[in-house]
Write a protein that holds these residues in place. Sequence first.
Motif, PDB file in Angstrom:
ATOM      1  N   TYR A   1     -58.056  25.895 -49.845  1.00 48.16           N
ATOM      2  CA  TYR A   1     -56.910  25.109 -50.874  1.00 48.16           C
ATOM      3  C   TYR A   1     -57.325  23.431 -50.635  1.00 48.16           C
ATOM      4  O   TYR A   1     -57.065  23.065 -51.644  1.00 48.16           O
ATOM      5  N   TYR A   2     -57.574  23.104 -49.589  1.00 46.26           N
ATOM      6  CA  TYR A   2     -58.021  21.685 -49.590  1.00 46.26           C
ATOM      7  C   TYR A   2     -59.173  21.497 -50.484  1.00 46.26           C
ATOM      8  O   TYR A   2     -59.078  20.443 -51.245  1.00 46.26           O
ATOM      9  N   ILE A   3     -60.252  22.116 -50.352  1.00 50.69           N
ATOM     10  CA  ILE A   3     -61.289  22.009 -51.308  1.00 50.69           C
ATOM     11  C   ILE A   3     -61.031  22.118 -53.042  1.00 50.69           C
ATOM     12  O   ILE A   3     -61.374  21.492 -53.659  1.00 50.69           O
ATOM     13  N   ALA A   4     -60.198  23.135 -53.114  1.00 53.11           N
ATOM     14  CA  ALA A   4     -59.601  23.282 -54.557  1.00 53.11           C
ATOM     15  C   ALA A   4     -59.019  22.043 -55.050  1.00 53.11           C
ATOM     16  O   ALA A   4     -59.370  21.568 -56.218  1.00 53.11           O
ATOM     17  N   PHE A   5     -58.149  21.443 -54.192  1.00 49.11           N
ATOM     18  CA  PHE A   5     -57.612  20.303 -54.576  1.00 49.11           C
ATOM     19  C   PHE A   5     -58.576  19.204 -54.539  1.00 49.11           C
ATOM     20  O   PHE A   5     -58.468  18.387 -55.857  1.00 49.11           O
ATOM     21  N   ALA A   6     -59.294  18.801 -53.858  1.00 48.15           N
ATOM     22  CA  ALA A   6     -60.006  17.650 -53.751  1.00 48.15           C
ATOM     23  C   ALA A   6     -61.137  17.799 -54.799  1.00 48.15           C
ATOM     24  O   ALA A   6     -61.869  16.771 -55.257  1.00 48.15           O
ATOM     25  N   VAL A   7     -61.890  19.067 -54.734  1.00 49.42           N
ATOM     26  CA  VAL A   7     -62.919  19.077 -55.670  1.00 49.42           C
ATOM     27  C   VAL A   7     -62.813  19.893 -57.019  1.00 49.42           C
ATOM     28  O   VAL A   7     -63.241  19.143 -57.977  1.00 49.42           O
ATOM     29  N   LEU A   8     -62.307  20.837 -56.955  1.00 48.99           N
ATOM     30  CA  LEU A   8     -62.351  21.906 -58.240  1.00 48.99           C
ATOM     31  C   LEU A   8     -61.501  20.941 -59.371  1.00 48.99           C
ATOM     32  O   LEU A   8     -62.124  20.846 -60.486  1.00 48.99           O
ATOM     33  N   ALA A   9     -60.485  20.415 -59.200  1.00 45.37           N
ATOM     34  CA  ALA A   9     -59.717  19.742 -60.083  1.00 45.37           C
ATOM     35  C   ALA A   9     -60.133  18.643 -60.742  1.00 45.37           C
ATOM     36  O   ALA A   9     -59.869  18.304 -61.916  1.00 45.37           O
ATOM     37  N   GLN A  10     -61.062  17.932 -60.042  1.00 39.24           N
ATOM     38  CA  GLN A  10     -61.687  16.840 -60.258  1.00 39.24           C
ATOM     39  C   GLN A  10     -62.895  17.107 -61.420  1.00 39.24           C
ATOM     40  O   GLN A  10     -63.611  16.446 -61.961  1.00 39.24           O
ATOM     41  N   TYR A  11     -63.311  18.396 -61.213  1.00 44.51           N
ATOM     42  CA  TYR A  11     -64.846  18.489 -61.741  1.00 44.51           C
ATOM     43  C   TYR A  11     -64.762  19.881 -62.998  1.00 44.51           C
ATOM     44  O   TYR A  11     -65.589  20.574 -63.058  1.00 44.51           O
ATOM     45  N   GLY A  12     -63.415  19.880 -63.670  1.00 43.29           N
ATOM     46  CA  GLY A  12     -63.360  20.605 -64.732  1.00 43.29           C
ATOM     47  C   GLY A  12     -62.990  22.170 -64.328  1.00 43.29           C
ATOM     48  O   GLY A  12     -62.953  23.043 -65.434  1.00 43.29           O
ATOM     49  N   GLU A  13     -62.636  22.315 -63.329  1.00 44.40           N
ATOM     50  CA  GLU A  13     -62.494  23.623 -62.628  1.00 44.40           C
ATOM     51  C   GLU A  13     -60.629  23.698 -62.333  1.00 44.40           C
ATOM     52  O   GLU A  13     -60.351  23.900 -61.274  1.00 44.40           O
ATOM     53  N   LEU A  14     -59.689  22.973 -62.990  1.00 43.34           N
ATOM     54  CA  LEU A  14     -58.428  22.837 -62.809  1.00 43.34           C
ATOM     55  C   LEU A  14     -57.684  24.204 -62.545  1.00 43.34           C
ATOM     56  O   LEU A  14     -56.757  24.442 -61.770  1.00 43.34           O
ATOM     57  N   ASP A  15     -57.876  25.046 -63.762  1.00 43.81           N
ATOM     58  CA  ASP A  15     -57.314  26.382 -63.716  1.00 43.81           C
ATOM     59  C   ASP A  15     -57.434  27.237 -62.401  1.00 43.81           C
ATOM     60  O   ASP A  15     -56.734  27.808 -61.850  1.00 43.81           O
ATOM     61  N   ALA A  16     -58.621  27.417 -62.141  1.00 44.43           N
ATOM     62  CA  ALA A  16     -59.017  27.841 -60.887  1.00 44.43           C
ATOM     63  C   ALA A  16     -58.354  27.215 -59.520  1.00 44.43           C
ATOM     64  O   ALA A  16     -57.956  27.884 -58.563  1.00 44.43           O
ATOM     65  N   ALA A  17     -58.403  25.876 -59.430  1.00 46.26           N
ATOM     66  CA  ALA A  17     -57.741  25.299 -58.621  1.00 46.26           C
ATOM     67  C   ALA A  17     -56.133  25.588 -58.507  1.00 46.26           C
ATOM     68  O   ALA A  17     -55.623  25.791 -57.344  1.00 46.26           O
ATOM     69  N   GLN A  18     -55.647  25.469 -59.425  1.00 42.63           N
ATOM     70  CA  GLN A  18     -54.143  25.884 -59.460  1.00 42.63           C
ATOM     71  C   GLN A  18     -53.961  27.209 -59.085  1.00 42.63           C
ATOM     72  O   GLN A  18     -52.832  27.714 -58.420  1.00 42.63           O
ATOM     73  N   ARG A  19     -54.718  28.182 -59.490  1.00 45.54           N
ATOM     74  CA  ARG A  19     -54.493  29.569 -58.963  1.00 45.54           C
ATOM     75  C   ARG A  19     -54.753  29.830 -57.403  1.00 45.54           C
ATOM     76  O   ARG A  19     -53.720  30.340 -56.815  1.00 45.54           O
ATOM     77  N   ILE A  20     -55.846  29.044 -56.925  1.00 47.81           N
ATOM     78  CA  ILE A  20     -55.816  28.837 -55.481  1.00 47.81           C
ATOM     79  C   ILE A  20     -54.604  28.258 -54.816  1.00 47.81           C
ATOM     80  O   ILE A  20     -54.291  28.835 -53.883  1.00 47.81           O
TER      81      ILE A  20
END
Length: 268
Positions: free
Chosen positions: A91-110
């Motif tokens: 969940y740390y990586i999801a917040f720090a990386v995915l949200a910034q690079y166009g994968e916000l929906d995936a980050a939010q699900r995680i």
Amino acid sequence: MAILLAATVFVATSQRLKSVPRQSVSVEMQVALPLFVQVFMAMGDRHLAANLASIRALVVATDKMQPDEFKILAKVQEDVSWLNPGHEDNYYIAFAVLAQYGELDAAQRILARASRMRFFDYQPTFFYGFNQWYYKRDPVGAAAWMREAAEKLPDPDQRLTMQNMAARWMDTAQDTELAIRVVEALAKEARRRDFRVYLETRVVRLRQLHQLRTAAVTYRERFGRPLSNLQELVDSGILPALPQDPFGFGFGFDPQGEIVLRTSSPRS
């Protein structure tokens, strides 16, 4: 015995990976394996499979990744979240990386899964709320998550800080009536009297903002043009006087011409 051996190998490998340079993107992020394959390769241990997939996400270099490779990274991390929703590194990586690079929906699900699983941990709930405010421009939804995150904090002062952040985010809500109701609810829930009075003062500001925005609509309908300054509301007779912000910051216009609350005093 086999699972114990695999776990031992995993621990030793993960320790060694800390000193190994990150691999190129083309090697690590070419494909996301199906979930059943990942679990099979981990000898049926879904948590071990989650750890192995998480290592893929940890060791990959993101500075030269392409959009398609970020999609694969998001798929890998969503797989980790499905296998072990409470995985902290994931969940740390999801917040720090995915949200910034166009994968916000995936980050939010995680983050949502981690928040439900890690009922003792405020961070995934806070991160979800922050993303709702910063990326989704949804202060109302963000405030709800922030209130939930606040309840997970053991320290009363930290809870107040987070509740205050939720209240401040409501200043940016387009629906001022809804914002008023949310901050009123926060005030009713406040245990400390001084904090309750503070929130009630924020409600007063939001009511003043709503009054000004309603008057601006009337001005446009009456004169066929938008306001150029707030004093026109008084000069036209729509308002008897401009409201006085109890915090002393006053009101202004955003770049789109919408009346907003100032967060600092205007420069003289």
